[in-house]
Design a protein around this motif. Structure first.
Motif, PDB file in Angstrom:
ATOM      1  N   MET A   1       3.947 -32.727  -3.752  1.00  0.00           N
ATOM      2  CA  MET A   1       4.078 -33.769  -2.729  1.00  0.00           C
ATOM      3  C   MET A   1       4.389 -35.134  -3.351  1.00  0.00           C
ATOM      4  O   MET A   1       5.234 -35.879  -2.878  1.00  0.00           O
ATOM      5  CB  MET A   1       2.796 -33.854  -1.895  1.00  0.00           C
ATOM      6  N   ASP A   2       3.656 -35.489  -4.441  1.00  0.00           N
ATOM      7  CA  ASP A   2       3.912 -36.764  -5.122  1.00  0.00           C
ATOM      8  C   ASP A   2       5.343 -36.840  -5.639  1.00  0.00           C
ATOM      9  O   ASP A   2       5.976 -37.900  -5.600  1.00  0.00           O
ATOM     10  CB  ASP A   2       2.938 -36.945  -6.278  1.00  0.00           C
ATOM     11  N   ALA A   3       5.865 -35.700  -6.135  1.00  0.00           N
ATOM     12  CA  ALA A   3       7.230 -35.669  -6.650  1.00  0.00           C
ATOM     13  C   ALA A   3       8.232 -35.960  -5.545  1.00  0.00           C
ATOM     14  O   ALA A   3       9.195 -36.710  -5.739  1.00  0.00           O
ATOM     15  CB  ALA A   3       7.519 -34.316  -7.295  1.00  0.00           C
ATOM     16  N   MET A   4       8.021 -35.376  -4.370  1.00  0.00           N
ATOM     17  CA  MET A   4       8.942 -35.584  -3.262  1.00  0.00           C
ATOM     18  C   MET A   4       8.881 -37.017  -2.738  1.00  0.00           C
ATOM     19  O   MET A   4       9.892 -37.574  -2.307  1.00  0.00           O
ATOM     20  CB  MET A   4       8.650 -34.581  -2.145  1.00  0.00           C
ATOM     21  N   ILE A   5       7.682 -37.621  -2.774  1.00  0.00           N
ATOM     22  CA  ILE A   5       7.560 -39.025  -2.374  1.00  0.00           C
ATOM     23  C   ILE A   5       8.357 -39.911  -3.331  1.00  0.00           C
ATOM     24  O   ILE A   5       9.057 -40.845  -2.915  1.00  0.00           O
ATOM     25  CB  ILE A   5       6.080 -39.447  -2.340  1.00  0.00           C
ATOM     26  N   LEU A   6       8.266 -39.603  -4.630  1.00  0.00           N
ATOM     27  CA  LEU A   6       9.030 -40.356  -5.623  1.00  0.00           C
ATOM     28  C   LEU A   6      10.528 -40.198  -5.389  1.00  0.00           C
ATOM     29  O   LEU A   6      11.281 -41.179  -5.427  1.00  0.00           O
ATOM     30  CB  LEU A   6       8.670 -39.875  -7.029  1.00  0.00           C
ATOM     31  N   VAL A   7      10.973 -38.965  -5.133  1.00  0.00           N
ATOM     32  CA  VAL A   7      12.396 -38.704  -4.905  1.00  0.00           C
ATOM     33  C   VAL A   7      12.882 -39.422  -3.655  1.00  0.00           C
ATOM     34  O   VAL A   7      13.959 -40.033  -3.650  1.00  0.00           O
ATOM     35  CB  VAL A   7      12.640 -37.184  -4.807  1.00  0.00           C
ATOM     36  N   PHE A   8      12.096 -39.354  -2.586  1.00  0.00           N
ATOM     37  CA  PHE A   8      12.479 -40.027  -1.340  1.00  0.00           C
ATOM     38  C   PHE A   8      12.557 -41.540  -1.544  1.00  0.00           C
ATOM     39  O   PHE A   8      13.524 -42.185  -1.121  1.00  0.00           O
ATOM     40  CB  PHE A   8      11.477 -39.694  -0.236  1.00  0.00           C
ATOM     41  N   SER A   9      11.546 -42.100  -2.208  1.00  0.00           N
ATOM     42  CA  SER A   9      11.523 -43.544  -2.449  1.00  0.00           C
ATOM     43  C   SER A   9      12.704 -43.980  -3.307  1.00  0.00           C
ATOM     44  O   SER A   9      13.326 -45.023  -3.053  1.00  0.00           O
ATOM     45  CB  SER A   9      10.212 -43.938  -3.138  1.00  0.00           C
ATOM     46  N   ALA A  10      13.034 -43.162  -4.330  1.00  0.00           N
ATOM     47  CA  ALA A  10      14.193 -43.468  -5.169  1.00  0.00           C
ATOM     48  C   ALA A  10      15.473 -43.432  -4.345  1.00  0.00           C
ATOM     49  O   ALA A  10      16.386 -44.249  -4.559  1.00  0.00           O
ATOM     50  CB  ALA A  10      14.275 -42.475  -6.325  1.00  0.00           C
ATOM     51  N   GLY A  11      15.550 -42.491  -3.404  1.00  0.00           N
ATOM     52  CA  GLY A  11      16.714 -42.422  -2.529  1.00  0.00           C
ATOM     53  C   GLY A  11      16.859 -43.673  -1.682  1.00  0.00           C
ATOM     54  O   GLY A  11      17.966 -44.208  -1.516  1.00  0.00           O
ATOM     55  N   VAL A  12      15.736 -44.153  -1.152  1.00  0.00           N
ATOM     56  CA  VAL A  12      15.767 -45.384  -0.350  1.00  0.00           C
ATOM     57  C   VAL A  12      16.257 -46.555  -1.202  1.00  0.00           C
ATOM     58  O   VAL A  12      17.144 -47.319  -0.795  1.00  0.00           O
ATOM     59  CB  VAL A  12      14.361 -45.690   0.222  1.00  0.00           C
ATOM     60  N   PHE A  13      15.688 -46.677  -2.399  1.00  0.00           N
ATOM     61  CA  PHE A  13      16.049 -47.783  -3.290  1.00  0.00           C
ATOM     62  C   PHE A  13      17.508 -47.678  -3.730  1.00  0.00           C
ATOM     63  O   PHE A  13      18.251 -48.667  -3.755  1.00  0.00           O
ATOM     64  CB  PHE A  13      15.119 -47.794  -4.494  1.00  0.00           C
ATOM     65  N   ALA A  14      17.941 -46.465  -4.086  1.00  0.00           N
ATOM     66  CA  ALA A  14      19.320 -46.260  -4.539  1.00  0.00           C
ATOM     67  C   ALA A  14      20.310 -46.552  -3.415  1.00  0.00           C
ATOM     68  O   ALA A  14      21.354 -47.175  -3.639  1.00  0.00           O
ATOM     69  CB  ALA A  14      19.497 -44.836  -5.045  1.00  0.00           C
ATOM     70  N   GLY A  15      19.996 -46.089  -2.213  1.00  0.00           N
ATOM     71  CA  GLY A  15      20.876 -46.361  -1.073  1.00  0.00           C
ATOM     72  C   GLY A  15      20.995 -47.847  -0.798  1.00  0.00           C
ATOM     73  O   GLY A  15      22.083 -48.354  -0.497  1.00  0.00           O
ATOM     74  N   ALA A  16      19.861 -48.563  -0.921  1.00  0.00           N
ATOM     75  CA  ALA A  16      19.890 -50.011  -0.710  1.00  0.00           C
ATOM     76  C   ALA A  16      20.707 -50.704  -1.794  1.00  0.00           C
ATOM     77  O   ALA A  16      21.490 -51.625  -1.512  1.00  0.00           O
ATOM     78  CB  ALA A  16      18.461 -50.549  -0.688  1.00  0.00           C
ATOM     79  N   MET A  17      20.545 -50.260  -3.049  1.00  0.00           N
ATOM     80  CA  MET A  17      21.316 -50.857  -4.140  1.00  0.00           C
ATOM     81  C   MET A  17      22.808 -50.669  -3.935  1.00  0.00           C
ATOM     82  O   MET A  17      23.597 -51.600  -4.133  1.00  0.00           O
ATOM     83  CB  MET A  17      20.890 -50.250  -5.478  1.00  0.00           C
ATOM     84  N   ASN A  18      23.203 -49.468  -3.540  1.00  0.00           N
ATOM     85  CA  ASN A  18      24.626 -49.206  -3.316  1.00  0.00           C
ATOM     86  C   ASN A  18      25.174 -50.063  -2.184  1.00  0.00           C
ATOM     87  O   ASN A  18      26.319 -50.520  -2.236  1.00  0.00           O
ATOM     88  CB  ASN A  18      24.855 -47.726  -3.012  1.00  0.00           C
ATOM     89  N   ALA A  19      24.368 -50.278  -1.151  1.00  0.00           N
ATOM     90  CA  ALA A  19      24.810 -51.102  -0.036  1.00  0.00           C
ATOM     91  C   ALA A  19      24.918 -52.573  -0.419  1.00  0.00           C
ATOM     92  O   ALA A  19      25.775 -53.294   0.082  1.00  0.00           O
ATOM     93  CB  ALA A  19      23.847 -50.948   1.146  1.00  0.00           C
ATOM     94  N   LEU A  20      24.067 -53.008  -1.342  1.00  0.00           N
ATOM     95  CA  LEU A  20      24.017 -54.424  -1.713  1.00  0.00           C
ATOM     96  C   LEU A  20      24.973 -54.784  -2.842  1.00  0.00           C
ATOM     97  O   LEU A  20      25.723 -55.752  -2.756  1.00  0.00           O
ATOM     98  CB  LEU A  20      22.592 -54.797  -2.129  1.00  0.00           C
ATOM     99  N   ALA A  21      24.936 -54.006  -3.937  1.00  0.00           N
ATOM    100  CA  ALA A  21      25.730 -54.392  -5.113  1.00  0.00           C
ATOM    101  C   ALA A  21      26.224 -53.224  -5.938  1.00  0.00           C
ATOM    102  O   ALA A  21      26.953 -53.414  -6.903  1.00  0.00           O
ATOM    103  CB  ALA A  21      24.897 -55.320  -6.006  1.00  0.00           C
ATOM    104  N   GLY A  22      25.850 -51.998  -5.610  1.00  0.00           N
ATOM    105  CA  GLY A  22      26.218 -50.835  -6.413  1.00  0.00           C
ATOM    106  C   GLY A  22      25.151 -50.533  -7.448  1.00  0.00           C
ATOM    107  O   GLY A  22      24.169 -51.260  -7.606  1.00  0.00           O
ATOM    108  N   GLY A  23      25.330 -49.411  -8.152  1.00  0.00           N
ATOM    109  CA  GLY A  23      24.403 -49.052  -9.210  1.00  0.00           C
ATOM    110  C   GLY A  23      23.235 -48.198  -8.774  1.00  0.00           C
ATOM    111  O   GLY A  23      22.238 -48.096  -9.495  1.00  0.00           O
TER     112      GLY A  23
END
Length: 255
Positions: free
Chosen positions: A1-23
């Protein structure tokens, strides 16, 4: 469960980064490796997870598509698709050990591109002007990079195009988004056909990336460009440094 929370959170952060500036790959790839996904499979899974967000952006930009200087968009698209397929094939033929060794250098290239790519394009444009055929050749190489790793490839494309086209940067964003998505599209198909994707983690990250992409777009309307750029560069260089330390410190200890 902790692993999936980390993966989901990383997805949120990565999606936001791509929308803002890439990377966004700077966040999604390390997160997948951290939960136990082998490095090559983490890269393929990250590409698949972040692809829908990029595709949505390409669709939103569709009215702004145009030739780049004297080079037709179709020619650039074909070069990118061919390069992306080659890059995906090379990644699938790369061992986890070899990819782990080269990954810090790929992250460093992407970090430098994010930090200095546009300035480099501006500086070179005052000194050089390249022929359309050379742009297509470089585009094919960037397509290979896009299919193999892809982080910050859009910035690299714009830096090259500025040697050919003197237009405002904002007019190149539509082409950049489309061609980055094209390189990713052929890579995604190749990865799925090769059964090289870890689906449980990928689907969780994909859902997070969609949420992050939407949230990032809203944040981008309020945050100043300087703040967004500073945070993005801080994240990318810290992660790059961490991978260098992890990879080469382990190598020195083994010796």
């Amino acid at each position: 469960m902790d692993a999936m929370i980390l993966v989901f959170s990383a997805g949120v952060f990565a999606g936001a980064m791509n929308a803002l500036a890439g990377g966004g790959s700077f966040v999604s790839l390390p997160a997948l490796i951290a939960v136990g996904v082998p490095p090559v499979q983490a890269n393929t899974s990250s590409t698949v997870a972040l692809f829908p967000g990029g595709l949505a952006s390409a669709w939103a930009y569709r009215d702004g598509l145009r030739p780049v200087g004297s080079v037709a968009l179709r020619a650039l698209l074909l070069a990118t698709l061919c390069g992306g397929l080659v890059g995906a094939y090379l990644l699938l033929r790369t061992s986890s050990a070899a990819f782990t060794f080269v990954l810090p250098w790929l992250l460093l290239v992407a970090s430098v591109a994010l930090a200095f790519g546009r300035r480099f394009g501006e500086a070179m444009r005052t000194r050089w002007h390249i022929h359309a055929s050379a742009v297509l050749a470089v585009q094919f190489v960037l397509g290979i990079y896009g299919g193999y790793f892809g982080c910050a490839v859009g910035i690299m494309m714009i830096a090259v195009w500025r040697l050919l086209d003197n237009c405002d940067l904002k007019y190149l964003n539509a082409d950049r988004t489309l061609l980055v998505s094209a390189a990713n599209a052929v890579a995604v198909v190749a990865f799925i056909v090769a059964n090289a994707v870890r689906w449980p983690e990928t689907l969780i990250m994909l859902m997070g990336a969609i949420i992050g992409g939407y949230s990032g777009a809203r944040i981008g309307r309020r945050a100043t460009p300087g703040t967004i750029r500073a945070i993005t560069l801080l994240v990318t260089f810290c992660i790059t440094l961490a991978f260098f330390v992890k990879t080469y410190a382990a190598t020195l200890l083994i010796r």
